[in-house]
Design an enzyme around this catalytic site. Sequence first.
Site, mmCIF file in Angstrom:
data_model
loop_
_atom_site.group_PDB
_atom_site.id
_atom_site.type_symbol
_atom_site.label_atom_id
_atom_site.label_comp_id
_atom_site.label_asym_id
_atom_site.label_seq_id
_atom_site.Cartn_x
_atom_site.Cartn_y
_atom_site.Cartn_z
ATOM 1 N N GLY A 12 -75.491 -27.282 -26.155
ATOM 2 C CA GLY A 12 -73.920 -27.223 -26.509
ATOM 3 C C GLY A 12 -73.308 -27.810 -25.088
ATOM 4 O O GLY A 12 -74.127 -27.955 -24.111
ATOM 5 N N ASP A 13 -72.325 -28.201 -25.216
ATOM 6 C CA ASP A 13 -71.607 -28.665 -23.855
ATOM 7 C C ASP A 13 -71.992 -30.089 -23.383
ATOM 8 O O ASP A 13 -72.058 -30.114 -22.070
ATOM 9 C CB ASP A 13 -71.402 -27.585 -22.681
ATOM 10 C CG ASP A 13 -70.938 -26.319 -23.337
ATOM 11 O OD1 ASP A 13 -69.906 -26.178 -24.173
ATOM 12 O OD2 ASP A 13 -71.677 -25.399 -23.263
ATOM 13 N N GLU A 14 -72.626 -30.848 -24.127
ATOM 14 C CA GLU A 14 -73.185 -32.076 -23.777
ATOM 15 C C GLU A 14 -72.230 -33.084 -23.323
ATOM 16 O O GLU A 14 -72.602 -34.158 -23.298
ATOM 17 C CB GLU A 14 -74.047 -32.504 -24.599
ATOM 18 C CG GLU A 14 -75.451 -31.727 -24.830
ATOM 19 C CD GLU A 14 -75.126 -30.855 -26.016
ATOM 20 O OE1 GLU A 14 -74.377 -30.648 -26.546
ATOM 21 O OE2 GLU A 14 -76.273 -30.089 -26.434
ATOM 22 N N LYS A 16 -70.091 -34.422 -25.839
ATOM 23 C CA LYS A 16 -70.130 -35.115 -27.107
ATOM 24 C C LYS A 16 -68.610 -35.293 -27.193
ATOM 25 O O LYS A 16 -68.485 -36.677 -27.877
ATOM 26 C CB LYS A 16 -70.534 -34.115 -28.255
ATOM 27 C CG LYS A 16 -71.800 -33.737 -27.969
ATOM 28 C CD LYS A 16 -72.340 -33.028 -29.075
ATOM 29 C CE LYS A 16 -71.833 -31.546 -29.173
ATOM 30 N NZ LYS A 16 -72.162 -30.638 -28.126
ATOM 31 N N GLY A 40 -65.788 -26.293 -28.016
ATOM 32 C CA GLY A 40 -64.570 -26.920 -27.213
ATOM 33 C C GLY A 40 -65.003 -28.194 -26.858
ATOM 34 O O GLY A 40 -66.033 -28.299 -26.256
ATOM 35 N N HIS A 41 -64.085 -29.325 -26.820
ATOM 36 C CA HIS A 41 -64.252 -30.477 -26.218
ATOM 37 C C HIS A 41 -63.169 -31.160 -25.596
ATOM 38 O O HIS A 41 -62.018 -30.767 -26.019
ATOM 39 C CB HIS A 41 -64.927 -31.431 -27.409
ATOM 40 C CG HIS A 41 -64.276 -31.557 -28.485
ATOM 41 N ND1 HIS A 41 -64.899 -30.910 -29.400
ATOM 42 C CD2 HIS A 41 -63.140 -32.135 -29.058
ATOM 43 C CE1 HIS A 41 -64.231 -31.033 -30.658
ATOM 44 N NE2 HIS A 41 -63.021 -31.859 -30.436
ATOM 45 N N THR A 42 -63.428 -31.645 -24.358
ATOM 46 C CA THR A 42 -62.262 -32.194 -23.478
ATOM 47 C C THR A 42 -62.620 -33.559 -23.653
ATOM 48 O O THR A 42 -63.622 -34.235 -23.462
ATOM 49 C CB THR A 42 -62.643 -31.625 -22.037
ATOM 50 O OG1 THR A 42 -63.003 -30.013 -21.938
ATOM 51 C CG2 THR A 42 -61.604 -32.054 -21.198
ATOM 52 N N THR A 130 -69.082 -16.302 -28.584
ATOM 53 C CA THR A 130 -67.754 -16.721 -28.027
ATOM 54 C C THR A 130 -66.497 -15.594 -28.567
ATOM 55 O O THR A 130 -65.702 -15.828 -28.092
ATOM 56 C CB THR A 130 -67.292 -18.098 -28.661
ATOM 57 O OG1 THR A 130 -67.448 -17.962 -29.924
ATOM 58 C CG2 THR A 130 -68.236 -18.975 -28.019
ATOM 59 N N GLN A 229 -71.563 -27.656 -30.916
ATOM 60 C CA GLN A 229 -72.640 -26.856 -30.130
ATOM 61 C C GLN A 229 -73.784 -27.893 -29.925
ATOM 62 O O GLN A 229 -73.812 -29.308 -30.137
ATOM 63 C CB GLN A 229 -73.198 -25.669 -31.042
ATOM 64 C CG GLN A 229 -72.260 -24.535 -30.882
ATOM 65 C CD GLN A 229 -71.350 -24.747 -32.217
ATOM 66 O OE1 GLN A 229 -71.504 -24.949 -33.194
ATOM 67 N NE2 GLN A 229 -69.879 -24.326 -31.882
ATOM 68 N N THR A 244 -76.181 -20.063 -32.565
ATOM 69 C CA THR A 244 -74.917 -19.813 -33.437
ATOM 70 C C THR A 244 -75.402 -19.778 -34.797
ATOM 71 O O THR A 244 -76.758 -19.769 -35.130
ATOM 72 C CB THR A 244 -74.053 -21.185 -33.066
ATOM 73 O OG1 THR A 244 -72.859 -20.878 -33.583
ATOM 74 C CG2 THR A 244 -74.416 -22.509 -33.542
ATOM 75 N N THR A 304 -65.296 -24.356 -21.969
ATOM 76 C CA THR A 304 -64.074 -24.767 -22.408
ATOM 77 C C THR A 304 -63.389 -23.722 -23.140
ATOM 78 O O THR A 304 -62.127 -23.534 -23.100
ATOM 79 C CB THR A 304 -64.153 -26.116 -23.325
ATOM 80 O OG1 THR A 304 -65.082 -26.802 -22.790
ATOM 81 C CG2 THR A 304 -62.768 -26.595 -23.426
ATOM 82 N N PRO A 309 -69.058 -19.055 -16.559
ATOM 83 C CA PRO A 309 -69.783 -19.974 -15.800
ATOM 84 C C PRO A 309 -71.233 -20.120 -16.659
ATOM 85 O O PRO A 309 -71.588 -19.282 -17.261
ATOM 86 C CB PRO A 309 -69.996 -18.982 -14.509
ATOM 87 C CG PRO A 309 -69.516 -17.724 -14.646
ATOM 88 C CD PRO A 309 -68.991 -17.782 -15.833
ATOM 89 N N SER A 418 -72.973 -41.772 -18.981
ATOM 90 C CA SER A 418 -71.894 -41.566 -18.822
ATOM 91 C C SER A 418 -71.823 -41.202 -17.141
ATOM 92 O O SER A 418 -72.674 -40.240 -16.719
ATOM 93 C CB SER A 418 -71.256 -40.551 -19.517
ATOM 94 O OG SER A 418 -69.920 -40.040 -18.910
HETATM 95 P P1 IMP Z 1 -71.202 -17.971 -31.571
HETATM 96 O O1 IMP Z 1 -71.226 -19.215 -32.051
HETATM 97 O O2 IMP Z 1 -69.904 -17.580 -30.930
HETATM 98 O O3 IMP Z 1 -71.715 -16.798 -32.469
HETATM 99 O O4 IMP Z 1 -72.140 -17.716 -30.343
HETATM 100 C C1 IMP Z 1 -73.322 -17.660 -30.335
HETATM 101 C C2 IMP Z 1 -74.170 -18.543 -28.890
HETATM 102 O O5 IMP Z 1 -74.021 -19.753 -29.192
HETATM 103 C C3 IMP Z 1 -73.470 -17.943 -27.642
HETATM 104 O O6 IMP Z 1 -74.629 -18.016 -26.818
HETATM 105 C C4 IMP Z 1 -72.585 -18.870 -27.430
HETATM 106 O O7 IMP Z 1 -72.413 -19.026 -25.872
HETATM 107 C C5 IMP Z 1 -73.068 -20.352 -27.944
HETATM 108 N N1 IMP Z 1 -72.211 -21.293 -28.349
HETATM 109 C C6 IMP Z 1 -71.401 -21.189 -29.389
HETATM 110 N N2 IMP Z 1 -70.285 -22.339 -29.286
HETATM 111 C C7 IMP Z 1 -70.703 -22.968 -28.323
HETATM 112 C C8 IMP Z 1 -70.450 -24.300 -27.850
HETATM 113 O O8 IMP Z 1 -69.326 -24.881 -28.254
HETATM 114 N N3 IMP Z 1 -70.943 -24.757 -26.534
HETATM 115 C C9 IMP Z 1 -71.920 -24.122 -25.880
HETATM 116 N N4 IMP Z 1 -72.560 -22.910 -26.552
HETATM 117 C C10 IMP Z 1 -71.969 -22.282 -27.607
#
Ligand code: IMP
Length: 455
Positions: A12-14, A16, A40-42, A130, A229, A244, A304, A309, A418
């Site tokens: 996640g957080d690439e 996108k 979350g996306h910025t 989260t 994600q 997730t 986001t 961290p 990018s």
């Molecule tokens: P959940 O999706 O809130 O159940 O979290 C499960 C796992 O996925 C945790 O390690 C979160 O930090 C991770 N996670 C969920 N959504 C994101 C995302 O958008 N970016 C990065 N990690 C995520």
Amino acid sequence: MPGTCVIGLQWGDEAKGKLVDILTEEHDVVVRYQGGANAGHTVVSGGQTWKLSLIPSGILRDGVTCVVTGGVVLDPASVIREMDGLESRGVKIGRKLLLSDRAHVVFPWHVTEDRLLDGSLSGGEAIGTTGRGIGPCYRDKVGRSLAIRLGDLYRPDFREKLAHIVEVKNRLFAGWGGAAAGIQPLDAAAIHADYALHAARLEPHVADTTAFLLDEVEVGKRLLFEGAQGSLLDIDHGTFPFVTSSNSSGVGVSSGSGVPGRWVNRVIGVVKAYSTRVGGGPLPTEQINPIGEHLRERGREYGTVTMRPRRCGWFDAVAARYTARLSGVDHLAVMLLDVLSGLDEVKICSAYEIDGKRVTHFPSHVDDLKNARPVYETLPGWDEDLTEVRGYDDLPRQARAYLDRIGELLGRPVAIVSVGPDRAQTIFRHGASFGGGAATPPASTRPPHPSAAKV
Ligand code: IMP
């Protein structure tokens, strides 16, 4: 053939969101098909920064319909907050936003369950969710008897259904220690009042999005599917249980949206130029040292949604090659390359050593991944600031060598690079056209799979 899909290949957080924003220009419909307010996306657009969670960034453009499908778990209050935030900054939402009547609704008990149950893995480890109630809502969806979908909020028996579920949940919570354990009993009437208000606000947007999308593809509209994600967090194919609760790899597009895979003709796999992970679970290339600090500070690697961290490390080509294949990726987009400037050398993990054996496949069991020792290739770094570079050939030789090696190891061409958050800070390579109607290159033009290359 009208479908493009953007999938994260890591945890996640690439970044996108930036890519989706750019590609939206050449599509008619943007589709969010899994996950929920955990994403979350910025997007930096017109000198302004937008932080979005459930609503696709296509909402910032005219003439684009944004669809949140039945594969998503939807927290109405959170969607309304996002809508208010957009409207207060002058974005007109109108009929541009459609929410599936099949989407499962997140209720306060899901958030409570998320808080209570994370950390209950055997051994006491936490997934580090989260905290948005995502897993518990999907659990109720699969369990069926305690689930409410968005369309249910408009049915005459909504109040009765809600009262029944609240009664069951209160019994469960009492069994977990109730008020003595800090769990307040749920008040069905108060929850009903809140959700009736939410329902009224969202009603103009609620639709049968499956039917809508099937109509759109059949008349040749160009669809952009936005994965949330990353593929390594996929419930079925990721680093279970540190994942997730949805199919966040490319395999989730059809089940989440209702659009058959035959309509997706191009998959863009998005990676960061290094690795990050937030929450628990193994990250074989993690750097808890000045390299990790460099990546976190230069890359502004803080969540986001939760502001946590992020854990940072070198690029893991074993993991990304696995997910590129899993998600059927045609082209790669390498994001945040500028963050690597200033490092003497850069490393790519091209194999793991597990129990004394060197492997290039991604292990299916998380314990094997925990034991994996990365085997690195070391390449020379570069000092140049990349943020003003606009042409691939203008990148420093060492940066090009780094990208080439990533493409080689993943068996797909790096088509997009990018070098900063702004739309303008994007390099398209090979004269790549990313219009919605462009065809997938035939398999014969793709580089060989790295199992055939030196790894
Ligand atoms: P959940 O999706 O809130 O159940 O979290 C499960 C796992 O996925 C945790 O390690 C979160 O930090 C991770 N996670 C969920 N959504 C994101 C995302 O958008 N970016 C990065 N990690 C995520």
